[in-house]
Design an enzyme around this catalytic site. Sequence first.
Site, PDB file in Angstrom:
ATOM      1  CD  GLU A 261      -2.738  -1.164   2.528  1.00  0.00           C
ATOM      2  OE1 GLU A 261      -2.564  -0.259   3.368  1.00  0.00           O
ATOM      3  OE2 GLU A 261      -3.595  -2.056   2.673  1.00  0.00           O
ATOM      4  CG  HIS A 284      -5.827   0.088   5.225  1.00  0.00           C
ATOM      5  ND1 HIS A 284      -4.651  -0.613   5.316  1.00  0.00           N
ATOM      6  CD2 HIS A 284      -6.502  -0.210   6.370  1.00  0.00           C
ATOM      7  CE1 HIS A 284      -4.613  -1.295   6.448  1.00  0.00           C
ATOM      8  NE2 HIS A 284      -5.735  -1.065   7.107  1.00  0.00           N
TER       9      HIS A 284
END
Length: 401
Positions: A261, A284
């Site tokens: 990420e 997220h």
Amino acid sequence: MSAQRILLVENIHTVAKERLEEEGYKVDLITHAPSEDELLKILPNYDVLGIRSKTEVTKKVLDSNKHLVTIGCFCIGTNQVDLLTARERGIPVFNAPHSNTRSVAELVIAEMISLSRQLGDRNTQAHLGEWVKSAVGSKEVRGKTLGIVGYGHIGSQVSILAESMGLKVLFYDVLKKLPLGNAMVQNSLEDLLRSSDFVTLHVPETPETKDMIGARELSMMKKGSFLINASRGTVVVIDDLVKSLQEKHLAGCAIDVFPEEPASNKEKFKSPLQGIPNVILTPHIAGSTEEAQYAIGLEVAESFRRYLKIGSSPGAVNFPNVDLPVKQGTSRILNVHRNEPGVLGEINGLISKAGANIEGQYLSTDEKIGYLVMDLHSSQAHTLAADIEKLSRSIRTRVVY
């Protein structure tokens, strides 16, 4: 105590900074996730570190900053911290296991409905000027079966919400859990996968959960079913998920966490899942609501306050939990030591030699360390603490009042 400095990173809610400053601490807040090199450079200036999910607190960082008193993860997961090394250094790590439960559960329900109604694709098409009014492939969730993998705080909350909407709920957990409502436990992950129209994952990141959902598991899922992952990015093999979607075995998925990420909002995000129909990708954000981040800020800030001020450690994930009530008119000494025979005798010998009177004493241990909290009538608490610190098996000793 007012001289202690706290660093909060990754844009932790400002309520944490406010509460800690009210206690007299000096608090700095930065918005990004520091790299290992940056932590090595700046942490010598701080006594306490607060992070979220992106900052990696490695063995190298901990070995270079043995002065750190405590670390707080302003989130549920703590796998981004080397917990074993932190324990060996006498550094308790706190987290917030409850504060974002409702936020994650609500997103899962929203994604389940969105996948079943193909809302992501319909929204994109409408923004592009396309009018796709069709009921093909669009279904109600009522009467369908939801399989929950991991029946902890979040999984059980999803269970309650889903059942209230008319879904049949199945769950699987490696630990024995009490079913809520009419939820039914499954004997194996395989049984759950074969029986569910929707599968939602709520497990921690461990060696056992890494790549838990791969080609084999995806093939067991019902044709036309959906997968939702708001747990950890390493749980699902993304390439296998892409193949299952492209082959039309799964009808869609919603993924909130990824193996890799971006470290900040300024970095570009790339995933093999991009561009596939009926795939919802979110950055997220399952626990990222204003309510959840506010509650998390308060929860971990309170853990910091209690540990720094009075030595209470309940909720620490890598450290013996001790919560001894404050005794007025005493001094409190905290000692972390290697859990070996005879340490308590050595410490009590020093206390006896100093002529101090013990008003309260609590020792809690795990397989590696012991944590001792002592309330004493002594005007020489700092001198006594210095003597205890010199013992060969002491890791760290401090006086809190």
